[in-house]
Design an enzyme around this catalytic site. Structure first.
Site, PDB file in Angstrom:
ATOM      1  N   MET A   1      -5.711  -7.340   8.720  1.00 49.45           N
ATOM      2  CA  MET A   1      -5.128  -6.460   9.741  1.00 49.45           C
ATOM      3  C   MET A   1      -6.013  -5.230   9.919  1.00 49.45           C
ATOM      4  SD  MET A   1      -1.058  -6.939   9.083  1.00 49.45           S
ATOM      5  CE  MET A   1      -1.202  -6.655   7.329  1.00 49.45           C
TER       6      MET A   1
ATOM      7  N   LYS B   1       0.830  -1.208   0.000  1.00 47.30           N
ATOM      8  CA  LYS B   1       0.000   0.000   0.000  1.00 47.30           C
ATOM      9  C   LYS B   1       0.864   1.258   0.000  1.00 47.30           C
ATOM     10  CE  LYS B   1      -3.814  -0.233   2.168  1.00 47.30           C
ATOM     11  NZ  LYS B   1      -4.806  -0.409   3.254  1.00 47.30           N
TER      12      LYS B   1
ATOM     13  N   TYR C   1      11.918 -35.808 -14.862  1.00 49.40           N
ATOM     14  CA  TYR C   1      10.463 -35.656 -14.822  1.00 49.40           C
ATOM     15  C   TYR C   1       9.979 -35.640 -13.386  1.00 49.40           C
ATOM     16  CZ  TYR C   1      10.047 -40.652 -13.717  1.00 49.40           C
ATOM     17  OH  TYR C   1      10.136 -41.876 -13.109  1.00 49.40           O
TER      18      TYR C   1
ATOM     19  N   ARG D   1       0.438 -47.964  -9.172  1.00 51.66           N
ATOM     20  CA  ARG D   1       0.535 -48.783  -7.952  1.00 51.66           C
ATOM     21  C   ARG D   1      -0.332 -50.025  -8.131  1.00 51.66           C
ATOM     22  NH1 ARG D   1      -0.086 -43.011  -5.121  1.00 51.66           N
ATOM     23  NH2 ARG D   1      -1.523 -42.920  -6.862  1.00 51.66           N
TER      24      ARG D   1
ATOM     25  N   ARG E   1      -3.697   2.867   8.516  1.00 54.20           N
ATOM     26  CA  ARG E   1      -3.972   1.586   7.846  1.00 54.20           C
ATOM     27  C   ARG E   1      -2.707   0.729   7.792  1.00 54.20           C
ATOM     28  NH1 ARG E   1      -8.568   2.242   4.016  1.00 54.20           N
ATOM     29  NH2 ARG E   1      -9.203   4.423   3.986  1.00 54.20           N
TER      30      ARG E   1
ATOM     31  N   ARG F   1      -3.472  -1.724  -6.118  1.00 48.48           N
ATOM     32  CA  ARG F   1      -2.655  -2.932  -5.955  1.00 48.48           C
ATOM     33  C   ARG F   1      -3.055  -3.916  -7.033  1.00 48.48           C
ATOM     34  NH1 ARG F   1      -5.565  -4.746  -0.271  1.00 48.48           N
ATOM     35  NH2 ARG F   1      -7.663  -5.014  -1.082  1.00 48.48           N
TER      36      ARG F   1
ATOM     37  N   CYS G   1       8.089 -39.483  -7.795  1.00 48.24           N
ATOM     38  CA  CYS G   1       6.692 -39.911  -7.944  1.00 48.24           C
ATOM     39  C   CYS G   1       5.903 -39.761  -6.646  1.00 48.24           C
ATOM     40  CB  CYS G   1       6.626 -41.358  -8.428  1.00 48.24           C
ATOM     41  SG  CYS G   1       7.428 -42.533  -7.317  1.00 48.24           S
TER      42      CYS G   1
ATOM     43  N   GLU H   1      13.655 -44.953  -2.065  1.00 47.53           N
ATOM     44  CA  GLU H   1      12.833 -44.482  -0.949  1.00 47.53           C
ATOM     45  C   GLU H   1      13.454 -44.788   0.401  1.00 47.53           C
ATOM     46  OE1 GLU H   1       9.007 -46.509  -1.344  1.00 47.53           O
ATOM     47  OE2 GLU H   1      10.018 -48.004  -2.573  1.00 47.53           O
TER      48      GLU H   1
ATOM     49  N   ARG I   1       4.860 -50.028 -10.769  1.00 44.82           N
ATOM     50  CA  ARG I   1       5.512 -50.519  -9.551  1.00 44.82           C
ATOM     51  C   ARG I   1       4.923 -51.871  -9.171  1.00 44.82           C
ATOM     52  NH1 ARG I   1       4.723 -47.158  -4.140  1.00 44.82           N
ATOM     53  NH2 ARG I   1       2.721 -48.255  -4.134  1.00 44.82           N
TER      54      ARG I   1
ATOM     55  N   GLY J   1      10.777 -42.059  -4.537  1.00 42.75           N
ATOM     56  CA  GLY J   1       9.502 -42.124  -3.824  1.00 42.75           C
ATOM     57  C   GLY J   1       9.584 -41.232  -2.605  1.00 42.75           C
ATOM     58  N   THR J   2       9.351 -39.943  -2.800  1.00 45.72           N
ATOM     59  CA  THR J   2       9.637 -38.964  -1.745  1.00 45.72           C
ATOM     60  C   THR J   2       8.681 -39.044  -0.562  1.00 45.72           C
ATOM     61  OG1 THR J   2       8.453 -37.304  -3.062  1.00 45.72           O
ATOM     62  CG2 THR J   2      10.861 -37.345  -3.231  1.00 45.72           C
ATOM     63  N   ASN J   3       7.522 -39.721  -0.721  1.00 44.39           N
ATOM     64  CA  ASN J   3       6.666 -39.908   0.452  1.00 44.39           C
ATOM     65  C   ASN J   3       7.403 -40.750   1.495  1.00 44.39           C
ATOM     66  OD1 ASN J   3       4.710 -38.558  -0.982  1.00 44.39           O
ATOM     67  ND2 ASN J   3       3.505 -40.370  -1.462  1.00 44.39           N
ATOM     68  N   ASP J   4       7.861 -41.941   1.076  1.00 41.56           N
ATOM     69  CA  ASP J   4       8.560 -42.823   2.015  1.00 41.56           C
ATOM     70  C   ASP J   4       9.982 -42.349   2.296  1.00 41.56           C
ATOM     71  OD1 ASP J   4       6.421 -44.405   2.454  1.00 41.56           O
ATOM     72  OD2 ASP J   4       7.149 -46.164   1.366  1.00 41.56           O
TER      73      ASP J   4
ATOM     74  N   SER K   1      13.296 -43.703  -9.657  1.00 42.18           N
ATOM     75  CA  SER K   1      12.134 -42.879  -9.346  1.00 42.18           C
ATOM     76  C   SER K   1      12.149 -42.647  -7.841  1.00 42.18           C
ATOM     77  CB  SER K   1      10.834 -43.580  -9.765  1.00 42.18           C
ATOM     78  OG  SER K   1       9.721 -42.779  -9.447  1.00 42.18           O
TER      79      SER K   1
ATOM     80  N   HIS L   1     -15.850  -8.461   2.258  1.00 42.43           N
ATOM     81  CA  HIS L   1     -14.821  -9.368   2.792  1.00 42.43           C
ATOM     82  C   HIS L   1     -15.015 -10.778   2.264  1.00 42.43           C
ATOM     83  CE1 HIS L   1     -13.323 -12.259   5.839  1.00 42.43           C
ATOM     84  NE2 HIS L   1     -12.292 -11.439   5.858  1.00 42.43           N
TER      85      HIS L   1
ATOM     86  N   GLY M   1      -8.326  -7.432   4.635  1.00 40.78           N
ATOM     87  CA  GLY M   1      -9.171  -7.625   5.810  1.00 40.78           C
ATOM     88  C   GLY M   1      -8.507  -8.310   6.982  1.00 40.78           C
TER      89      GLY M   1
END
Length: 905
Positions: free
Chosen positions: A116, A35, A880, A590, A105, A360, A860, A774, A646, A795-798, A793, A484, A114
């Site tokens: 602050m 602002k 990828y 899977r 303000r 803005r 993946c 993994e 897999r 396996g970023t979850n595990d 590949s 709002h 809205g």
């Protein structure tokens, strides 16, 4: 603290603007907030901006670093700026004869509408109000004074807004007055006495009369609001860092409530709902700014075109004040061309003279963001690169979900006519179905249990932010297109209907009434934010159209990106959806998900209960044609795109019933002995199944399972190849490998099975065998493992679970606290932990390529659809990412942005 004070004495804290000059400009947004920077820029552009000054975000940072104390030198700078403001305006702060009133303000570098606090009309007391009455009229003066008391008491002194509303409502009822505009100056004086009595009763102190005390109280309130609950929640939802701080803008008041030649309003240079080049906005005659955004009065449209679109009978500003409207359009066009983006502007008309209070980059829906970006490229205002970089990839999610069929589509499909309960303003497009709730906390709690809810309110306030985010859609009885509810819903991508004035809401009874018809909490309704309709019951929604502007934008993204984007999919529906969204293959199929089908689970259980290899092979022979059929359909849909499949990963006990009741039911339905089923479930039970007998360990101990799956893959590939279309590209992935020897054994099994199928059919297809990284050991041993793997590949979850030692299923108990304490900036299961897990990914990629230069690398896990994680994958040199089908367009855009930013360095 002493060091901070010393540095404070050397630093500039306050920046003035107005009168065609300014100490800052738009490039100083980090220091002046959005602002303040834009007020300075507008002043330099020669636009009619009331003079004022900005207290920088650096003060906010210092304020919290020193235990909410102000830096040395700030008070002197504020006093000097205030004296300059008095000279520019020709008025005196606290001078009854010619009073200067100011607004105070907030203004962070990122827009937080809205969230602050704001105080208007500051500088009024009994003497100043009397002086103002002499200059501008009694009613105006005392209406302004009561507004100030109410706002200041709420924002600075901490008294509830409702307390003052009750006092005003009670007074009007006793006096027989209906509307605020019916009150005379004497009425307002009587209300002011009651307001002040309420303040003193509640706080034990009189309402402050000293304008300078008022000013510093308001400045502190704005800085304190940076750490309010609603601001903290909003920052978390929008990834705004806490250490940015907010600026404070002190500006000479101009009054839109001086009579019929005065007004206040909000406008967008384009329609923020759909991006069309319609001058879009609302205004109120004889009103102040908070009247528009708070939804207290329903405003009128600005332009004739917008009025026609809404079917509004209210007089637009274009007709009510044609000269002002013309000037406003010229200013709006100048601002859009200057900033090269759609602008959200606030203005006030005081006695026929236009003043600009803010500009803005406007919040907009995803559909509008795409349309505006593409249109501005066509207009030559921005380049394709600029269009791609200004979009938020995550916002595209709004475009990828169903909508309500049109009346014609519904009629053609044989549906019943929609039963429209009520119609309001189409404040934020999109469609949603859910159960009615009236309370924000209840909306949050029910959504946490998996319920789809529609939040119905008279009007929303910043305190409703949690419930609004949890709800599928929002409906309000009051408020306009810039209220709002409307602004926040658009930013969140929630459908929203505002100003549905026929809604009569009874919170106590948990119901709303429309023309005598009652709807209770829990009733299902459908919201059409694009038309403003609230429809009884649940409507079957249809898929969106992703052609046109969206298709063109995605084509630009595809030209710009280096990373390929695949999808995690194991059903024909998921695969088809992924291809429609632009997936370049399947990065994770899977196979175990195929086993949970009702027709297949008995054969899986029979295999698990078998006591020898012969029995297992008999059960697997039943499953073989089922898996083969699944793979055939996936290969056909992919039309020559690769599919990473897999082999079985989860432990076998997951396919068995666990409770006695479930065991008895399964035994009865399948003819299997219940005791045998119970014994086998007990034998397979593991204390820590995530690190137990799963993944490649199953293939090593029960090779016939992986042999069956490999045969199903290759027979499917051969059958589809025989059909004469593009050849399938199977990529067989071995999960949970920790050693090169595990992969070597199982690769040999897959290769042998492939050659057997090729000999039997006389058809050969190209394929590769790789592994899922993994486990930390696999990342460390990537150079050795790459001898047997054509691809990695991640396996970023595990890999996140095993690297951090955190169970994703149990992390919810403490991750929030960790985030609050700054241990993890973001949930590591949502955004990749680049310092830990990311280092393992980079290490494995480097070591794998050292052994096999052409090895294919991708991820993946769910991180494949997270924009920040996609950017990391680009920088790490992966080939990828793979994500859920509905996040494919998000990943495509994020990959393009990563490439463009990388090229700009």
């Amino acid at each position: 603290m002493a060091e901070a004070a010393r540095k404070g004495a050397e630093q500039t804290w306050v920046y003035a603007f107005g009168g065609g000059t300014a100490d800052g400009d738009a490039s100083m947004k980090n220091l002046l907030g959005g602002k303040g920077a834009n007020l300075a820029e507008m002043a330099k552009l020669g636009l009619p901006v009331p003079p004022g000054f900005t207290i920088s975000t650096a003060v906010c940072v210092a304020y919290y670093q020193t235990g909410r104390a102000y830096p040395a030198g700030l008070e002197a700078e504020v006093n000097a700026a205030l004296e300059s403001l008095e000279r520019q305006s020709g008025k005196g702060f606290g001078d009854p004869a010619n009073p200067l009133l100011v607004s105070v303000r907030s203004g962070a570098r990122a827009s937080m509408p809205g969230m602050m606090d704001t105080v208007l009309n500051l500088g009024l007391n009994e003497e100043v109000a009397a002086g103002l009455a002499t200059l501008a009229g009694d009613r105006f003066a005392y209406d302004s004074y009561r507004r100030f008391i109410q706002m200041y008491s709420n924002v600075v002194l901490g008294l509830g807004h409702d307390e003052f509303e009750h006092i005003l409502d009670d007074y009007k009822e006793r006096e027989g007055l209906d509307l605020d505009t019916d009150l005379t100056a004497d009425n307002w004086k009587a209300v002011i006495v009651r307001y002040k009595e309420a303040v003193e009763k509640e706080l034990g102190l009189p309402f402050p009369e000293d304008p300078r005390e008022q000013l510093w109280g308001a400045i502190s309130a704005v800085f304190n609001s940076w750490m309010s609950d609603r601001a903290i929640i909003y920052r978390k939802l929008n990834d705004i860092p806490e250490d940015w701080g907010t600026a404070v803008n002190v500006q000479a008041m101009v009054f839109g409530n001086l009579g019929e030649t005065s007004a206040t309003g909000v406008a967008f240079t384009r329609d923020p709902s759909n991006g069309q080049a319609i001058f879009y906005g609302e205004y109120l005659i004889n009103a102040q700014g908070e009247d528009v955004v708070a939804g207290i009065r329903t405003p009128a449209p600005i332009s004739r075109e917008r009025a026609a679109t809404l079917g509004s009978g209210d007089q637009p500003l274009e007709d009510a004040m044609p000269e002002v409207y013309k000037q406003l359009r010229e200013v709006a066009a100048k601002l859009e061309h200057h900033y090269k983006d759609m602008q959200d502007i606030e203005f006030t008309v005081e006695a026929g003279r236009l003043y600009m209070l803010q500009t803005r980059n406007g919040k907009r829906t995803a559909a509008a963001a795409v349309h505006i970006a593409v249109e501005m490229v066509r207009e030559g205002l921005i380049t394709e690169k600029e269009a791609l970089l200004r979009l938020d990839p995550s916002q595209l999610d709004q475009l990828l979900h169903p909508r309500i069929p049109s009346d014609d589509e519904n009629k053609k499909a044989g549906g019943k006519p929609y039963e429209v309960i009520v119609k309001g303003l189409p404040a934020s497009p999109g469609a949603a179905v859910g159960k009615v709730v009236f309370d924000s906390d209840e909306a949050f709690n029910l959504a946490a249990k998996g319920e789809d809810v529609i939040l119905v309110r008279v009007e929303t306030s910043p305190d409703d932010i949690k419930g609004m985010h949890a709800a599928r859609a929002i409906v309000t009885a009051r408020g306009g297109m810039t209220s709002h509810a409307a602004v926040v819903a658009r930013g969140m991508g929630r459908p929203c209907v505002c100003g549905a004035s026929d809604l009569k809401i009874d919170h106590a009874r948990g119901e709303f009434t429309v023309r005598g018809r009652k709807f209770k909490k829990g009733d299902v309704v459908t919201i059409d934010g694009g038309t403003g309709r609230v429809i009884a019951g649940g409507v079957k929604l249809i898929k969106p159209d992703l052609s046109g502007d969206f298709g063109e934008l995605m084509s630009w993204a595809d030209k710009a990106r280096r990373l390929k984007v695949r999808a995690n999919a194991e059903t024909p529906l998921d695969t088809r959806t992924a291809v429609e969204f632009g997936a370049e293959g399947v990065g994770l199929c899977r196979t175990e998900h195929m086993f949970f089908d009702e027709e297949r689970i008995p054969a899986v259980r029979a295999m698990i209960l078998s006591n020898d290899e012969k029995g297992r092979r008999e059960a697997l022979a039943v499953l073989l044609p089922m898996q083969r059929s699944d793979f055939e359909e996936i290969f056909r849909i992919l039309e020559g795109r690769p599919a990473t499949i897999r082999l079985l990963d989860p432990p076998l006990h997951e396919f068995l019933p666990h409770t006695d009741e479930d065991i008895d039911n399964v035994a009865k339905a399948s003819g299997i002995n219940a005791d045998e089923l119970r014994r086998r479930a007990h034998d397979l039970h593991e204390s820590n199944p995530m690190l137990g007998h799963r993944g490649c360990r199953l293939g090593i101990t029960y090779p016939e399972i992986y042999e069956m799956q490999a045969r199903a893959i290759f027979e499917a590939a051969v059958n589809v190849a025989k059909e004469g279309k593009l050849k399938p590209v199977p990529e067989v992935m071995i999960p949970l490998v920790a050693t090169q020897r595990e992969l070597s054994i199982l690769k040999a099994l897959v290769d042998e099975t492939a050659q057997t199928v090729f000999r039997e059919t006389g058809v050969t297809v190209d394929y590769t065998v790789g592994t899922m990284i993994e486990l930390p050991r696999a990342a460390l041993q990537a150079a050795e493992i790459a001898h047997s793997a054509a691809f990695f590949s991640f396996g970023t979850n595990d890999l996140t679970q095993t690297t951090l030692g955190i169970s994703r299923d149990d992390a919810g108990r403490f991750l929030q606290i960790y985030s609050e304490k700054g241990i993890y900036e973001k949930d590591p299961f949502v955004t990749l932990d680049q310092e830990g897990v990311g280092e393992l990914v980079k290490m494995a990629a480097e070591r794998g390529r050292r052994t096999r230069p052409g090895i294919k690398l991708g991820i993946c896990g769910e991180h494949g659809g997270d924009p920040a994680s996609v950017e990391f994958c680009h920088r790490a040199g992966l080939d990828y990412v793979s994500c859920s089908p509905y996040r494919v367009p998000i990943a495509r855009l994020a990959a393009a942005q990563a490439a463009l930013r990388d090229g700009a360095k």
